[in-house]
Motif scaffolding. Sequence first.
Motif, PDB file in Angstrom:
ATOM      1  N   ALA A  86     -10.571  -5.367   2.938  1.00  0.00           N
ATOM      2  CA  ALA A  86     -11.344  -6.616   2.880  1.00  0.00           C
ATOM      3  C   ALA A  86     -12.366  -6.689   4.008  1.00  0.00           C
ATOM      4  CB  ALA A  86     -10.398  -7.817   2.941  1.00  0.00           C
ATOM      5  N   LEU A  87     -12.038  -6.136   5.167  1.00  0.00           N
ATOM      6  CA  LEU A  87     -12.989  -6.133   6.277  1.00  0.00           C
ATOM      7  C   LEU A  87     -14.180  -5.214   5.997  1.00  0.00           C
ATOM      8  CD1 LEU A  87     -10.548  -5.981   9.331  1.00  0.00           C
ATOM      9  CD2 LEU A  87     -11.842  -7.961   8.521  1.00  0.00           C
ATOM     10  N   ARG A  88     -13.952  -4.151   5.225  1.00  0.00           N
ATOM     11  CA  ARG A  88     -15.026  -3.191   4.953  1.00  0.00           C
ATOM     12  C   ARG A  88     -15.925  -3.608   3.801  1.00  0.00           C
ATOM     13  NH1 ARG A  88     -10.664   0.544   5.728  1.00  0.00           N
ATOM     14  NH2 ARG A  88     -10.441   0.665   3.450  1.00  0.00           N
ATOM     15  N   GLN A  89     -15.399  -4.396   2.862  1.00  0.00           N
ATOM     16  CA  GLN A  89     -16.140  -4.711   1.638  1.00  0.00           C
ATOM     17  C   GLN A  89     -16.384  -6.215   1.532  1.00  0.00           C
ATOM     18  OE1 GLN A  89     -14.319  -2.736  -1.843  1.00  0.00           O
ATOM     19  NE2 GLN A  89     -13.098  -1.529  -0.394  1.00  0.00           N
ATOM     20  N   PRO A  90     -17.638  -6.652   1.674  1.00  0.00           N
ATOM     21  CA  PRO A  90     -17.938  -8.088   1.645  1.00  0.00           C
ATOM     22  C   PRO A  90     -17.437  -8.806   0.387  1.00  0.00           C
ATOM     23  CG  PRO A  90     -19.819  -6.867   2.459  1.00  0.00           C
ATOM     24  CD  PRO A  90     -18.835  -5.853   1.993  1.00  0.00           C
ATOM     25  N   ALA A  91     -17.575  -8.168  -0.778  1.00  0.00           N
ATOM     26  CA  ALA A  91     -17.135  -8.827  -2.017  1.00  0.00           C
ATOM     27  C   ALA A  91     -15.623  -9.024  -2.010  1.00  0.00           C
ATOM     28  CB  ALA A  91     -17.554  -7.997  -3.230  1.00  0.00           C
ATOM     29  N   LEU A  92     -14.892  -8.024  -1.537  1.00  0.00           N
ATOM     30  CA  LEU A  92     -13.439  -8.142  -1.460  1.00  0.00           C
ATOM     31  C   LEU A  92     -13.037  -9.169  -0.412  1.00  0.00           C
ATOM     32  CD1 LEU A  92     -10.732  -7.112  -2.503  1.00  0.00           C
ATOM     33  CD2 LEU A  92     -10.812  -5.312  -0.755  1.00  0.00           C
TER      34      LEU A  92
ATOM     35  N   TRP B 223       1.477 -12.933   2.521  1.00  0.00           N
ATOM     36  CA  TRP B 223       2.155 -11.673   2.852  1.00  0.00           C
ATOM     37  C   TRP B 223       1.348 -10.469   2.385  1.00  0.00           C
ATOM     38  CZ3 TRP B 223       7.149 -10.132   4.823  1.00  0.00           C
ATOM     39  CH2 TRP B 223       7.830 -11.168   5.459  1.00  0.00           C
ATOM     40  N   ALA B 224       0.831 -10.537   1.168  1.00  0.00           N
ATOM     41  CA  ALA B 224       0.139  -9.368   0.618  1.00  0.00           C
ATOM     42  C   ALA B 224      -1.108  -9.022   1.417  1.00  0.00           C
ATOM     43  CB  ALA B 224      -0.219  -9.624  -0.850  1.00  0.00           C
ATOM     44  N   TRP B 225      -1.947 -10.009   1.678  1.00  0.00           N
ATOM     45  CA  TRP B 225      -3.209  -9.713   2.378  1.00  0.00           C
ATOM     46  C   TRP B 225      -2.972  -9.264   3.814  1.00  0.00           C
ATOM     47  CZ3 TRP B 225      -7.391  -8.352   0.206  1.00  0.00           C
ATOM     48  CH2 TRP B 225      -7.826  -8.922  -0.980  1.00  0.00           C
ATOM     49  N   HIS B 226      -1.926  -9.765   4.439  1.00  0.00           N
ATOM     50  CA  HIS B 226      -1.703  -9.417   5.843  1.00  0.00           C
ATOM     51  C   HIS B 226      -0.814  -8.196   6.047  1.00  0.00           C
ATOM     52  CE1 HIS B 226      -2.999 -13.690   6.372  1.00  0.00           C
ATOM     53  NE2 HIS B 226      -3.632 -13.153   7.392  1.00  0.00           N
ATOM     54  N   LEU B 227       0.061  -7.892   5.077  1.00  0.00           N
ATOM     55  CA  LEU B 227       1.089  -6.885   5.344  1.00  0.00           C
ATOM     56  C   LEU B 227       1.127  -5.713   4.362  1.00  0.00           C
ATOM     57  CD1 LEU B 227       3.907  -9.353   6.429  1.00  0.00           C
ATOM     58  CD2 LEU B 227       2.613  -7.809   7.906  1.00  0.00           C
ATOM     59  N   VAL B 228       0.491  -5.825   3.202  1.00  0.00           N
ATOM     60  CA  VAL B 228       0.407  -4.635   2.342  1.00  0.00           C
ATOM     61  C   VAL B 228      -0.546  -3.646   3.008  1.00  0.00           C
ATOM     62  CG1 VAL B 228      -0.340  -3.710   0.123  1.00  0.00           C
ATOM     63  CG2 VAL B 228       0.918  -5.872   0.211  1.00  0.00           C
TER      64      VAL B 228
ATOM     65  N   VAL C 181       3.093 -10.449  15.072  1.00  0.00           N
ATOM     66  CA  VAL C 181       3.229 -10.632  16.527  1.00  0.00           C
ATOM     67  C   VAL C 181       4.068  -9.524  17.142  1.00  0.00           C
ATOM     68  CG1 VAL C 181       4.218 -12.111  18.321  1.00  0.00           C
ATOM     69  CG2 VAL C 181       2.890 -13.130  16.469  1.00  0.00           C
ATOM     70  N   PHE C 182       5.175  -9.183  16.497  1.00  0.00           N
ATOM     71  CA  PHE C 182       6.126  -8.257  17.113  1.00  0.00           C
ATOM     72  C   PHE C 182       5.945  -6.799  16.684  1.00  0.00           C
ATOM     73  CE2 PHE C 182       8.441 -12.387  17.258  1.00  0.00           C
ATOM     74  CZ  PHE C 182       8.469 -12.503  18.646  1.00  0.00           C
ATOM     75  N   ALA C 183       4.901  -6.508  15.921  1.00  0.00           N
ATOM     76  CA  ALA C 183       4.620  -5.116  15.560  1.00  0.00           C
ATOM     77  C   ALA C 183       4.334  -4.309  16.838  1.00  0.00           C
ATOM     78  CB  ALA C 183       3.434  -5.040  14.610  1.00  0.00           C
ATOM     79  N   SER C 184       4.865  -3.133  16.893  1.00  0.00           N
ATOM     80  CA  SER C 184       4.706  -2.306  18.109  1.00  0.00           C
ATOM     81  C   SER C 184       3.413  -1.504  18.106  1.00  0.00           C
ATOM     82  CB  SER C 184       5.900  -1.362  18.253  1.00  0.00           C
ATOM     83  OG  SER C 184       6.019  -0.527  17.108  1.00  0.00           O
ATOM     84  N   THR C 185       2.745  -1.432  16.946  1.00  0.00           N
ATOM     85  CA  THR C 185       1.468  -0.716  16.846  1.00  0.00           C
ATOM     86  C   THR C 185       0.476  -1.586  16.093  1.00  0.00           C
ATOM     87  OG1 THR C 185       2.173   0.346  14.779  1.00  0.00           O
ATOM     88  CG2 THR C 185       2.583   1.555  16.846  1.00  0.00           C
ATOM     89  N   PRO C 186      -0.826  -1.363  16.275  1.00  0.00           N
ATOM     90  CA  PRO C 186      -1.821  -2.141  15.532  1.00  0.00           C
ATOM     91  C   PRO C 186      -1.685  -1.940  14.027  1.00  0.00           C
ATOM     92  CG  PRO C 186      -2.848  -1.054  17.406  1.00  0.00           C
ATOM     93  CD  PRO C 186      -1.459  -0.498  17.285  1.00  0.00           C
ATOM     94  N   LEU C 187      -1.749  -3.020  13.283  1.00  0.00           N
ATOM     95  CA  LEU C 187      -1.612  -2.955  11.834  1.00  0.00           C
ATOM     96  C   LEU C 187      -2.944  -2.775  11.129  1.00  0.00           C
ATOM     97  CD1 LEU C 187       0.942  -5.894  11.324  1.00  0.00           C
ATOM     98  CD2 LEU C 187       1.438  -3.446  11.450  1.00  0.00           C
ATOM     99  N   TYR C 188      -4.028  -3.154  11.776  1.00  0.00           N
ATOM    100  CA  TYR C 188      -5.339  -3.166  11.134  1.00  0.00           C
ATOM    101  C   TYR C 188      -6.290  -2.254  11.908  1.00  0.00           C
ATOM    102  CZ  TYR C 188      -2.894  -7.385   9.727  1.00  0.00           C
ATOM    103  OH  TYR C 188      -1.930  -8.271   9.307  1.00  0.00           O
ATOM    104  N   GLN C 189      -6.598  -1.107  11.310  1.00  0.00           N
ATOM    105  CA  GLN C 189      -7.362  -0.086  12.021  1.00  0.00           C
ATOM    106  C   GLN C 189      -8.813  -0.482  12.248  1.00  0.00           C
ATOM    107  OE1 GLN C 189      -5.556   2.348  13.300  1.00  0.00           O
ATOM    108  NE2 GLN C 189      -3.832   1.307  12.278  1.00  0.00           N
TER     109      GLN C 189
END
Length: 205
Positions: free
Chosen positions: A84-90, A72-77, A143-151
């Motif tokens: 995590a996508l921007r920082q290789p170590a993270l 939950w934390a990694w996907h929804l916080v 799945v059911f989010a109406s807008t993109p969650l990950y910019q």
Amino acid sequence: LTFHMVQHEVVTMLAVPALLLGAPATPVLRGMPRWLRQGIVRPVAGSGLGRGLYQGLTSPGIAAVAFIATVWAWHLVPGWYDAALRQPALHAFQHATFAAAATLFWWNIIEAPPHRPRLEPMPRILYLVVVGAAKDGAAALIVFASTPLYQEYAHVARIVDWSTLRDQQIGGLVMWVPSTLLMLAVAGAVFLGWYAAQERADLGR
């Protein structure tokens, strides 16, 4: 996101249980240098602190909370996944936490001698259902989010001609459907194993 979700599911739902099914504890211990096995591992494992830490970390409640919270934390916080996508170590840390949490979760499911899960078969099935439902809840929100969650995915080159939102919906389904089917299959296998043991016990009377 879809292909990234495939990667996450391979780690948590396939690689970790496959590793545990291989019963790695014995060969890992035998392969250690003697000084490490005798001088560090044995004293720590035999100490009250070591046993308590092991019992606590591998308890079904702690394992379930750790796995659910990690997913939950990694996907929804907000912001965590993009960071995590921007920082290789993270990003490496993210995958390490997925693997560690999945190890705790599957540790209570898989029987690989000499290890035996603390849960009996029926509670083990309930454990699978509860944790699976919590994981499905996170997937459903994606799945059911109406807008993109990950910019970050709005700026990547497209492998497939999907919109960012469509990619997110399919990625959520990748997180949702295969793992649900796998957990149901594992629950069925646990039940069949329990039933076969009961039949053998009845015949032995």
